[in-house]
Every structure is written in C-alpha cells, then in structure tokens.
Design a protein around this motif. Structure first.
Motif, short mmCIF file in Angstrom:
data_model
loop_
_atom_site.label_atom_id
_atom_site.label_comp_id
_atom_site.label_asym_id
_atom_site.label_seq_id
_atom_site.Cartn_x
_atom_site.Cartn_y
_atom_site.Cartn_z
N ILE A 224 0.84 -1.20 0.00
CA ILE A 224 0.00 0.00 0.00
C ILE A 224 0.88 1.25 0.00
O ILE A 224 2.05 1.20 0.37
CB ILE A 224 -0.95 0.05 1.21
N ALA A 225 0.29 2.37 -0.42
CA ALA A 225 0.96 3.67 -0.37
C ALA A 225 0.34 4.48 0.75
O ALA A 225 -0.88 4.57 0.87
CB ALA A 225 0.80 4.40 -1.70
N LEU A 226 1.21 5.06 1.60
CA LEU A 226 0.74 5.85 2.74
C LEU A 226 0.97 7.34 2.52
O LEU A 226 1.29 8.08 3.45
CB LEU A 226 1.45 5.40 4.02
N GLY A 227 0.84 7.79 1.29
CA GLY A 227 0.98 9.21 1.00
C GLY A 227 2.36 9.56 0.48
O GLY A 227 3.29 8.76 0.53
N GLU A 228 2.48 10.79 -0.03
CA GLU A 228 3.75 11.25 -0.56
C GLU A 228 4.36 12.31 0.34
O GLU A 228 3.68 12.89 1.18
CB GLU A 228 3.58 11.79 -1.99
N ARG A 229 5.67 12.54 0.14
CA ARG A 229 6.38 13.57 0.89
C ARG A 229 7.15 14.46 -0.08
O ARG A 229 7.72 13.98 -1.06
CB ARG A 229 7.37 12.93 1.89
N GLU A 230 7.18 15.73 0.22
CA GLU A 230 7.97 16.70 -0.54
C GLU A 230 9.34 16.80 0.12
O GLU A 230 9.46 17.21 1.27
CB GLU A 230 7.29 18.06 -0.53
N CYS A 231 10.38 16.40 -0.62
CA CYS A 231 11.75 16.42 -0.09
C CYS A 231 12.65 17.26 -1.00
O CYS A 231 13.83 16.95 -1.19
CB CYS A 231 12.29 15.01 0.04
N THR A 232 12.09 18.30 -1.57
CA THR A 232 12.77 19.09 -2.59
C THR A 232 13.82 20.02 -2.01
O THR A 232 14.82 20.33 -2.67
CB THR A 232 11.73 19.89 -3.40
N SER A 246 2.78 16.83 -0.34
CA SER A 246 3.65 17.73 -1.09
C SER A 246 3.08 19.15 -1.08
O SER A 246 1.95 19.38 -0.64
CB SER A 246 3.79 17.26 -2.54
N ALA A 247 3.90 20.07 -1.58
CA ALA A 247 3.49 21.48 -1.60
C ALA A 247 2.49 21.78 -2.71
O ALA A 247 2.17 22.93 -2.96
CB ALA A 247 4.71 22.38 -1.77
N GLY A 248 2.00 20.78 -3.38
CA GLY A 248 1.00 20.97 -4.43
C GLY A 248 1.44 20.34 -5.73
O GLY A 248 2.42 20.77 -6.33
N LEU A 249 0.75 19.28 -6.16
CA LEU A 249 1.05 18.61 -7.42
C LEU A 249 -0.16 18.72 -8.35
O LEU A 249 -1.29 18.85 -7.89
CB LEU A 249 1.38 17.14 -7.18
N ALA A 328 -4.88 1.92 3.69
CA ALA A 328 -4.25 3.20 4.05
C ALA A 328 -5.30 4.17 4.59
O ALA A 328 -6.37 4.31 4.00
CB ALA A 328 -3.56 3.81 2.83
N PRO A 329 -5.00 4.83 5.71
CA PRO A 329 -5.97 5.79 6.27
C PRO A 329 -5.99 7.09 5.46
O PRO A 329 -5.06 7.38 4.71
CB PRO A 329 -5.42 6.04 7.68
N ALA A 330 -7.05 7.86 5.65
CA ALA A 330 -7.13 9.17 5.02
C ALA A 330 -6.12 10.11 5.68
O ALA A 330 -5.87 10.01 6.89
CB ALA A 330 -8.55 9.72 5.15
N LEU A 331 -5.54 11.00 4.88
CA LEU A 331 -4.56 11.94 5.42
C LEU A 331 -5.26 13.09 6.12
O LEU A 331 -6.34 13.52 5.73
CB LEU A 331 -3.66 12.48 4.30
N ARG A 332 -4.59 13.62 7.16
CA ARG A 332 -5.18 14.72 7.92
C ARG A 332 -4.15 15.84 8.09
O ARG A 332 -3.07 15.65 8.62
CB ARG A 332 -5.64 14.24 9.29
N GLY A 333 -4.47 17.01 7.58
CA GLY A 333 -3.64 18.18 7.78
C GLY A 333 -2.32 18.14 7.03
O GLY A 333 -2.17 17.44 6.01
N HIS A 334 -1.36 18.90 7.54
CA HIS A 334 -0.06 19.04 6.89
C HIS A 334 1.03 19.00 7.96
O HIS A 334 0.84 19.52 9.07
CB HIS A 334 0.00 20.38 6.13
N ALA A 335 2.16 18.40 7.62
CA ALA A 335 3.28 18.31 8.56
C ALA A 335 4.58 18.72 7.87
O ALA A 335 4.77 18.43 6.68
CB ALA A 335 3.40 16.90 9.12
N VAL A 336 5.45 19.38 8.61
CA VAL A 336 6.75 19.82 8.07
C VAL A 336 7.83 19.46 9.08
O VAL A 336 7.66 19.63 10.29
CB VAL A 336 6.78 21.34 7.80
#
Length: 649
Positions: A224-232, A246-249, A328-336
């Motif tokens: 399963i995929a548990l979401g993406e991460r922005e590592c730019t 991510s910051a917007g795709l 995979a659970p639904a994503l909640r909010g944003h983390a940095v």
C-alpha cells in the motif's frame, strides 16, 4: 508480537532513541549497540540493555555485521531493527540474520539486492513500466568508455554511487572536462561510505522536485501507499526540510505516483517500510521519473506519521511478525520537518564538533534528538543532531508552527543551521510552494549576522557569572551604537568595560550596563568562550582583555598589506582521505592540495597562493581544526609580486 520479545537496535542517535521509544510502548525489550565514542550517548542509557560493538570509526562498529550479530546473540535478541543508514540496506546483515535465526526487520534479501543497487533498480522497475531518468550504469566500464556513453546521454550529468543513498558521493558534471575528477571523487566517497565504488550516471534535470512515496508491504502480498512527501529542499543532495503531503502537485499526478510506487514494491514482493523516490520536473510537472527505492525507514518518516496517525515503527514490527496490513488511512492536515545539523552555514556549512553545553527543545511540537545537554558531537558520524516536526490543519499553519519552534530551540557549544532553517521557512518561494532542488543554492552564501543587543547582554552576564563578579544594575534606557566593528553603550561611561571577539574577528566593546531588550541564554565552553543563543540564532564570543583590545583597535586603525599566510590549514577536524599533489610540486592559488573527510563529507583544502608545496600530512592522518596540512612557499617571482608597495623585498 509473535516470537518477538527482544529487539536489538543496530543504530545510534535519534533514530535509535525513536525505535526504543516504540519498543517500550509495545512492551518489548530493547537492546542498544554503541561504539567507544558513544559510550555515554542517550540511546545507550535509554535502552533496557546495551552492548559495546567496537571503536569509534563506523567501519569497525556500526558497519561491522559480525559485531552486530554477535551482540544480538549475546543478549538473546529475537529481532534486529537496523533503523536507517549504516546497515539498514545491507544484504550481508539480512543474510546473517537468516543464518542466526534472527528476524530482520526489513525486506527480503532479494528486494535488498535489487533495490539496494541503483543500476539494478533502474532496469528492474523500467521493465515494469515505471518511468526512469535516461542514464546508464558504469559498472565494468573504463573511464574512456564511460566518457563515450556520457556524451551519448548528454550533459549535464549526475554521477552517483550505485549502492547507498543520502546524497553521499553525488557529483554534478557540467561538461566532459569535469568528468574524470567527478568519477574519482564519487568512487572514493562511495567506497568509504558503502564499501562499493560502482557508479550510475544519469541525465541531470535542471529544475527537479524530489517527491517520494511511503510504501508498506506484508508477507501476504499486500503493498500500500501511505501518502507522498515533498523532499525538494536540499543542499548538496542532502535533504533539509521535508513535508507531507507535497506542496501541491497537478491533479491526477499523486495517484500516478502512488500507482508507480506500489508497482515497484510489488515487483519485489516488498515487506516492511520502504520509500520510492521520484523526480518531478518543476517546469513540466506532469512528468516524473523513478530515482531509487530506499528499502528502509526514512529520516523524514515523522511527517507521514503526523498526517496518517500511524506509528510506522510499530507497523514495521507488526509486519515483521506476520501481521496483515489494513487499508491506508485518510490523510489529515499538513506536517513539516526540519533537520538540525551540526554545521556552520556562514562557513560554507562546514561540520561543527564539540560538547553540547546546553540543549533545550521547544514545546508543543515533536522533537527527535540525538543529543542532550552534555552530549559530545564527534566527526565520526552524520552531522544531523535533531529533527523538529510541526503539524497543522494546513500548510501555512504547519510552516508557522515549525518556525516558532525553531526560534525556541537552544543549542550551545556547537554551531548549527537553525537560523538558516528559519530563513528558509520564511522564504517567499518556499511559502508559495515554488520549489526545486536548486532553491537553497540561490540563498548562498550565508552572511554572518552580528550579535544582537540581547545576545551581548547575555554574554556579559555570563562573563561576570564565570568570573564571580557582580553585574552592574541594568539600565533600561541603554542603547547600543555600532561604529565600524565596535559596539558601545551610550550611557554610564564610568562602568567597567568588557569586550568580545566574534568568530569573524569583529571586536565588540560594551562600556556600560546592557539593556534587557530580548531573551537570550549563554554558556561558557572549556576554552573560556561564551556561546549565546536568541530566537534560534547562536554566536560564539571570546572575551578579550584590555591589552588585546588595544592591539585590535590599533590594527583596525592602521591596516597594512600583507602577503598570504603560507600554511594551508584544515577548516575542520577530520581524516585526510586524498592527497591531490606531490610533495615539492608547483601549485597555484586555490588548487586543491588534500581532501579532509568528517561527518561523511569531503572538503578540499586549497593552496593559499602560488608556490611550491610541502605536504605535512598523508592519507589516513587525523587533522585538527586549524592545523596546517601543507605549506606553500612562494617562488621568487611570486614573492616579488606579493611585496607590498614601498616595502623592501
């Protein structure tokens, strides 16, 4: 946990502490391993048991498979968790665990063999329809053959080790003339860091974004995929700030990334935590390319935990014990997440080592730290000493919370990148989400900032405290004025003066009581220098006496032209890993003489001027910060050209 009661953590620092925390919550016994340099490290004390596995160098301790397996057997461990880095993607460790009847908390040997080698991984996933960057493996090719293939692919190119990751050994090559030196450097770092000097060359995408997908697999065939991460946001291919999502795709791209990542995982029957990394072209964001698959937990896994509500280490343990993955659970909010490194941005990010005089973590956010007050930061290991993670309902809130948390973070005794992280978080392009991996380079070089009035006040207070003399009463109306390199109070001229010298050799004089205009903290190191911190920014101030003060004043008023100092000095403590010239050779100013390695990074030491070089150190020697590694004697012509006008040669 089925057949799992004791887990040995084959790692150190913040990841070892983080794994131990989950083991404790799961009711499992934890065993730490440590080198001689880490005997008093926090992870050693926090584990239920600890085993010494060798000397300070990682190759003789944390990278020694036999030592790790021996420790597991001695303490009766049922499983080994490798964390990330070191042996986390080691086929040898996974095979040794199988032979010893120990559970390896990671994927199969087959998955490690395929995905742990960038060349194999490219071919493997490319054959299954996952887009890959144009390139080739250099294994088995001569440098001349590599040059031919490189010309076919076209420049610019990225040279990187086939084994390992983390940006170590990566070299950017702009044209064919720079290829040979890049190959030599990449091989040297790859051999030292991963024990394998095989290389991969790929077309360099000019404005890439680095997007990775967290995948998980179980022994029942589910991936399963548990979401993406922005590592730019990276510097020298080393991640600095990460976020999830991510910051917007573009619409639909996230789903395509998830599909490709799951396909890559399924192709090797993947089990456990893994990360599939992609490049997305910032100028053509519908295009993406597979970079590699990291067959382990990632440094940045906390941002995924924050938006999913999952404990990924607990999930690793469950899967390793035969558990079945839930959807995979639904994503909640944003983390940095921000990585705090022991380095000096003002000095080209050179590593910083030494005792931690004071460490204070911010409240209200997650902090995974390798250090505490009294810890020793050495040059043997990675420079990352802590991570600060903030979560919020949206990206704007998460960024603001992280910035405030960094402002409250105190590290005294070593230089860090905290102030630079705050600058990055508030950058206009970062805030707007206009990201590419070259963004940080546009903010360089980092200029040193002069200490604030509050920092000087704290330094003066600390100086009086250390010398046992009472501080004069504070005068709220005191105001500072700066004249050249000198600070002075405008009131109470009769009070005793003190002075400090910054690391930039600027003199700061205080002739009266200092106003409390902000909050700052201070501590004194073994050399008598005073470290001060305010709002995440720190400075090292060296007290100077009256005689030194007078000498510096005179020198500032009567500058003289002098020739360059003949000694080439080490900019940091480390090991000599390469000598680029022969003893007695004629060199030119700026030419690399030797390379020094510390904290897994190489730094060349250049010639200070033209002349004839005399080498003072050889490969394998240990250099102290500021120690001379070579002397360059000007030739007769050079010396006469350097003679100040009006002087007698």
């Amino acid at each position: 946990m089925n057949d799992m009661n004791t887990v040995l953590v084959a790692n150190r620092g913040e990841i070892a502490r983080r794994i131990i925390r989950t083991l404790r919550e799961q009711g499992l016994r934890s065993v730490a391993v440590y080198s001689e340099a880490d005997a008093t490290a926090p992870h050693v004390r926090e584990a239920d048991d600890a085993v010494l596995i060798g000397p300070a160098p990682a190759a003789e301790s944390y990278l020694a498979v036999e030592a790790v397996i021996g420790a597991a057997k001695r303490c009766g461990a049922d499983a080994i968790h490798p964390g990330y880095g070191f042996l986390s993607e080691s086929v040898a460790l996974a095979e040794a665990c199988t032979r010893a009847g120990i559970i390896f908390i990671g994927p199969s040997v087959e998955a490690l063999e395929i995905m742990g080698d960038k060349a194999k991984a490219r071919d493997h996933v490319g054959a299954r329809g996952v887009p890959v960057v144009p390139g080739f493996t250099a294994a088995g090719l001569t440098d001349d053959e590599i040059a031919v293939r490189a010309n076919e692919i076209g420049y610019p190119l990225l040279v990187k080790p086939s084994a390992g990751g983390g940006g170590k050994g990566m070299e950017t090559v702009s044209d064919s003339g720079a290829l040979a030196s890049a190959l030599a450097s990449a091989r040297r770092v790859a051999k030292a860091a991963f024990g394998d000097d095989a290389l991969v060359l790929e077309r360099l995408i000019r404005r890439p974004r680095h997007i990775e997908v967290q995948v998980f697999g179980d022994i029942h065939g589910t991936v399963i995929a548990l979401g993406e991460r922005e590592c730019t946001l990276q510097r020298r291919h080393q991640k600095v700030i990460e976020e999830a999502p991510s910051a917007g795709l573009p619409g639909g791209l996230t789903e395509r990334l998830f599909e490709a990542a799951v396909r890559a995982g399924e192709s090797v029957s993947y089990v456990g935590a893994g990360t599939v990394e992609f490049l997305v072209d910032a100028d053509a964001p519908d295009d993406f390319f597979f970079i590699e698959m990291n067959t382990r937990l990632q440094v940045e896994h906390p941002v995924t935990e924050a938006v999913t509500g999952l404990d990924l280490v607990a999930l690793q343990l469950d899967v390793a014990a035969g558990g079945v993955l839930a959807p995979a659970p639904a994503l909640r909010g944003h983390a940095v997440e921000a990585r705090i490194y022991a380095e000096s941005p003002e000095h080209d990010f050179l590593p910083s080592t030494g005792p931690v005089l004071r460490f204070a973590a911010p409240r209200g956010v997650r902090v995974d730290a390798a250090i505490e007050t009294g810890s020793e930061v050495t040059g043997f290991y990675d420079p990352m000493i802590a991570k600060v993670i903030a979560h919020g309902p949206d990206r704007e809130t998460a960024l603001a919370r992280l910035d405030q948390a960094l402002a409250e973070t105190v590290v005294l005794g070593i230089e860090t990148n905290i102030a630079f992280l705050r600058q990055l978080l508030t950058n206009e392009r970062v805030v707007s989400g206009d990201l590419d991996t070259g963004l940080i380079e546009t903010l360089l070089p980092v200029r040193p900032a002069e200490p604030s009035a509050a920092m000087i006040a704290a330094a003066k207070r600390e100086l009086h405290s250390e010398t046992g003399r009472a501080e004069a009463p504070l005068v709220p109306q005191d105001v500072f004025r700066r004249s050249g390199d000198v600070w002075a109070a405008l009131t109470d001229r009769g009070a005793r003066a003190v002075a400090f010298l910054t690391d930039a050799d600027e003199l700061i004089e205080v002739t009266g009581p200092v106003a409390e205009v902000g909050e700052a903290v201070a501590a004194t190191d073994a050399d008598g220098a005073i470290w001060v911190s305010e709002n995440g920014r720190s400075a090292r101030l060296r007290p100077v006496d009256r005689r030194e003060r007078m000498r510096l004043r005179v020198a500032a008023q009567h500058p003289v032209s002098t020739a360059t100092h003949p000694e080439a000095r080490a900019p940091m403590p480390g090991s000599i890993v390469a000598v680029h010239v022969e003893d007695g050779a004629t060199v030119t100013a700026g030419q690399p003489l030797v390379s020094i390695e510390a904290m897994k990074m190489e730094h060349p030491v250049p010639a200070p001027h033209d002349g004839v070089v005399r080498l003072l150190m050889a490969v394998g020697d240990q250099a102290k910060r500021g120690q001379a590694v070579a002397v360059v004697t000007p030739t007769e012509a050079t010396a006469s050209n350097d003679t100040p006008e009006g002087a007698i040669a």
